[in-house]
Design a protein around this motif. Structure first.
Motif, short mmCIF file in Angstrom:
data_model
loop_
_atom_site.label_atom_id
_atom_site.label_comp_id
_atom_site.label_asym_id
_atom_site.label_seq_id
_atom_site.Cartn_x
_atom_site.Cartn_y
_atom_site.Cartn_z
N THR A 192 0.86 -1.19 0.00
CA THR A 192 0.00 0.00 0.00
C THR A 192 0.89 1.24 0.00
O THR A 192 1.75 1.39 0.88
N HIS B 196 0.94 5.45 -0.21
CA HIS B 196 0.25 6.74 -0.16
C HIS B 196 1.07 7.76 -0.94
O HIS B 196 2.28 7.87 -0.73
N SER C 17 -12.14 -0.76 0.98
CA SER C 17 -11.18 -1.62 1.69
C SER C 17 -11.02 -2.97 1.00
O SER C 17 -9.98 -3.61 1.13
N PHE D 46 -7.95 -3.83 -1.14
CA PHE D 46 -6.64 -4.05 -0.52
C PHE D 46 -6.49 -5.50 -0.13
O PHE D 46 -7.42 -6.11 0.38
N CYS E 123 -1.82 -1.17 -4.18
CA CYS E 123 -2.71 -0.02 -4.11
C CYS E 123 -1.92 1.27 -3.95
O CYS E 123 -1.05 1.38 -3.07
N ALA F 260 -0.17 2.87 5.28
CA ALA F 260 0.78 2.81 4.18
C ALA F 260 1.99 1.96 4.55
O ALA F 260 2.50 2.06 5.67
N ASP F 261 2.46 1.14 3.61
CA ASP F 261 3.78 0.53 3.74
C ASP F 261 4.84 1.55 3.38
O ASP F 261 5.91 1.59 3.95
#
Ligand code: ADP
Ligand code: MG
Length: 153
Positions: free
Chosen positions: A30, A32, A96, A99, A105, A120-121
């Protein structure tokens, strides 16, 4: 390696950064995407999608909120929450469900969904700097950190 940063003199450099990131990314990630309008968030995503084999055009999901790309390796979901008036729209839309371990994403304007958004990763911050842009990736999970290690080696 929890931070990777640099400068992007032109649009091509932003596309190439997206391509480099595509090589380091894995499904389940994920990301951002932060930065003002015009900072290059969608351009970065275009470079990433092209490198993963997407041949068509990449629409900015400003009105549709999300565009999904079922690619050969895995699916990429590209969100743009700029037009969210209320974070609850995230739940109403059932976002959701996009994900999971099988998709990558990317979310522009993540703040618009507040804490409803999956964590976020990696956070990528883009900023206008003169004629070009600057970028900074920050890993926020071990998964994100592994990705940044691959990106920087
Ligand atoms: P955002 O999605 O952050 O609003 P876009 O990716 O749509 O921004 O980019 C806005 C404009 O910035 C586009 O015209 C794009 O070509 C340009 N752009 C992207 N990266 C760079 C760069 N490194 N230097 C100069 N212009 C850039
Ligand atoms: Mg955009």
């Amino acid at each position: 390696t929890s931070v990777v940063a640099g400068s992007l003199p032109d649009e091509r450099a932003t596309l190439m950064l997206g391509a480099a990131f595509a090589a380091a990314a894995r499904p389940g990630l994920t990301v951002h995407l932060r930065g003002d309008l015009g900072a290059g968030k969608t351009t970065f995503t275009r470079g990433l999608l092209a490198a993963l084999g997407h041949l068509g055009k990449v629409k900015s999901p400003t009105y549709t909120l999300v565009e999904s790309y079922p690619l050969s390796e895995y699916s990429v979901h590209h969100f743009d929450l700029y037009r969210f008036a209320d974070p609850e729209e995230w739940n109403d839309a059932g976002f959701s469900e996009y994900f999971g371990p099988d998709s990558l994403c990317l979310v522009e304007w993540p703040d618009k969904a507040d804490d409803l958004l999956p964590a976020a990763d990696i956070v990528l911050e883009l900023a206008v700097a003169g004629e070009g842009r600057t970028y900074q990736f920050q890993a926020q999970t071990p998964t994100g950190q592994s990705c940044l290690i691959r990106l920087s080696t």
